[in-house]
Design an enzyme around this catalytic site. Structure first.
Site, mmCIF file in Angstrom:
data_model
loop_
_atom_site.group_PDB
_atom_site.id
_atom_site.type_symbol
_atom_site.label_atom_id
_atom_site.label_comp_id
_atom_site.label_asym_id
_atom_site.label_seq_id
_atom_site.Cartn_x
_atom_site.Cartn_y
_atom_site.Cartn_z
ATOM 1 C CE LYS A 52 -4.693 -0.579 1.161
ATOM 2 N NZ LYS A 52 -3.557 -0.822 1.958
ATOM 3 C CB SER A 110 -0.652 -2.523 4.559
ATOM 4 O OG SER A 110 -1.125 -2.660 5.752
ATOM 5 C CB SER A 150 -4.888 -3.014 4.828
ATOM 6 O OG SER A 150 -3.958 -1.985 4.541
#
EC number: 6.3.5.7
Length: 492
Positions: free
Chosen positions: A78, A182, A158
């Site tokens: 990420k 997330s 997210s």
């Protein structure tokens, strides 16, 4: 060779060890998959050349019997985790040109264990969002489609790029972060497994901060066993992180396929009355409860009265911490610098922050600043901290009676990308089932456990007591094995 992308991590480790294929073969297959499905927009930055160099090193170590635990396994990272010499943007214009000079600890652990980074995963800007519609680099598209419909769906947020990459076979695992859900909510929307360990289990050093008391690294994979393998490599004490716990790392893989007869699972039945939950979610929940009963698990009714306040508590606290953490991005100390006609310091601050941050980040900064104002702090921030303690107490009392708690991961299946974009409160409600465990710092895992009427994946969440990642792996592995369902998007 394209079939290599369909392997689980445990299968790939075995295949590499037995010389059935090479790490270069494995990485090349994933690079080809990334090329084929670039339209999903799962990656912000791709590094195929560096990945192939790392694969050659892995091949040498395997050939010379020096293989590390996850040698040669291709992963997505990420874009919230610092990677030395590689662009790290947090999906924000504010950091579009930021190249770190050091690695995040949890990323280092994965690489030092033999993992190979394919690229940096797309995400909601600064990890603020539930649908991956807040990225400066564009929306991520869920690989799944509703039956008889071609509308693009959200992959969740997210960590939407992370979940989409794993679901579309563009990575075997994806490092994500979980502040209020997330990792777990995107996993639910994409038919993948997402695990968030106890707060403090994984180092936050080098992870760009959103909410320091809630942020925690997590991992997304396609099976529970793979999640256990990856999480073991990520956990461990880090003296550079003051919130890191100096405790022993458990053997999580040994929890896979263990008998669960006699275990006690808590069900907060009152939550079934919540109008946010779709009927399909409640049906899946009830089916999973019945499955556990059939396997000798004792189902215990529990009460979590204060979790009804979890959502407002979370958005007060996380926004307040975000307001503080993001104050550093002003165009002078850090981040995008925009100068106006006058070039005075206040104008630089105003223009840099106005242009550098997206709408959702600005909204949360404003909410947090308001909550921390001297006239408001007692009514909002302090009160939210007090209610957070009551939520923690609810869980503590429940875990005196049960081993784990079972609730859904999200109130619905994945929804269209273009829906609810102008309704932040509706968007915030997508995290209603994941936020409570985050506030309490508890370990939790989302596993795919059924399908909607439109053939979209639905996720169940297993929550454990503090530092009890072992039992959530044990329970979720048993559910996964008993269901024996395949979660592969159509066309993949």
């Amino acid at each position: 060779m394209n079939n290599l992308v369909k392997l689980t991590i445990s299968q790939a480790i075995s295949g590499l060890k037995n010389k059935e294929f090479t790490a270069t073969d494995l990485v090349t297959a994933h690079i080809n998959q990334m090329d084929k499905y670039r339209c999903i927009n799962a990656y912000i930055t791709e590094i195929p050349e560096l990945a192939l160099q790392a694969a050659k090193k892995s091949d040498f170590l395997i050939q010379t019997n020096q293989a590390r635990p996850i040698e040669g396994i291709p992963v997505s990272i990420k874009d919230l985790f610092c990677t030395k010499g590689i662009l790290t943007t947090a999906a924000s214009k504010m950091l579009q040109n930021f190249t770190p000079v050091y690695d995040a600890t949890v990323y280092s652990k994965i690489i030092n264990a033999g993992g190979i980074m394919l690229g940096k995963g797309n995400m909601d800007e600064f990890a603020m969002g539930s649908a991956n519609i807040n990225s400066y680099f564009g929306n991520v598209i869920n690989p799944w489609k509703a039956e008889n419909d071609d509308i693009d769906l959200t992959p969740g947020g997210s960590s939407g790029g992370s979940s989409a990459a794993v679901a579309a076979f563009m990575a075997m695992a994806a490092l994500g972060s979980d502040t209020g859900g997330s990792v777990r909510q995107p996993a639910s929307y994409t038919g993948t497994v997402g695990i968030k360990p106890s707060y403090g289990r994984c180092s936050r050093w080098g992870m760009i901060a959103f909410s320091c008391s809630l942020d925690q690294a997590g991992i997304i994979t396609r099976t529970v066993e793979d999640a256990a393998i990856m999480l073991e490599t990520m956990m461990g004490y880090d003296e550079k992180d003051s919130t890191s716990l100096n405790v022993e790392v458990p053997n999580l893989r040994s929890a896979v396929n263990q008998p669960i007869k006699g275990m006690k699972i808590g069900i907060p039945y009152d939550l079934m009355e919540n109008k946010s939950l779709s009927s399909e979610i409640i049906t899946m929940w009830q089916n999973t409860i019945n499955l556990l009963k059939d396997h000798g698990v004792e189902i215990v009714s529990i009460s979590l009265p204060y979790i009804n306040y979890a959502l407002p508590v979370y958005y007060v606290l996380s926004s307040a911490e975000a307001s503080s953490n993001l104050a550093r991005y002003d165009g002078v100390r850090y981040g995008l610098r925009v100068e106006g006609k006058n070039s005075n310091i206040n104008e630089i601050y105003e223009l840099s922050r106005s242009e550098g941050f997206g709408a959702e980040v600005k909204r949360r900064i404003m909410m947090g600043t308001y909550a921390l104002a001297s006239t408001n702090i007692n009514s909002y921030y302090i009160k939210a901290q007090q209610v957070r303690r009551l939520i923690v107490n609810d869980f503590t009392n429940s875990f005196n009676k049960v081993d784990c708690i079972l609730i859904p991961s999200a109130p619905t299946a994945a929804f269209p990308l273009n829906s609810n974009q102008d309704d932040p409160v509706t968007m915030y409600l997508n995290d209603i089932l994941t936020i409570p465990a985050s506030l309490a710092g508890l370990p939790c895992i989302s596993i795919p456990a059924g399908f909607s009427a439109n053939k979209l994946p639905l996720g169940m969440q297993v929550i454990g007591s503090r530092l009890d990642e072992y039992n959530i792996i044990k329970i979720s592995s048993a559910i996964e094995k008993a269901l024996n369902l395949k979660f592969i998007p159509k066309g993949f």
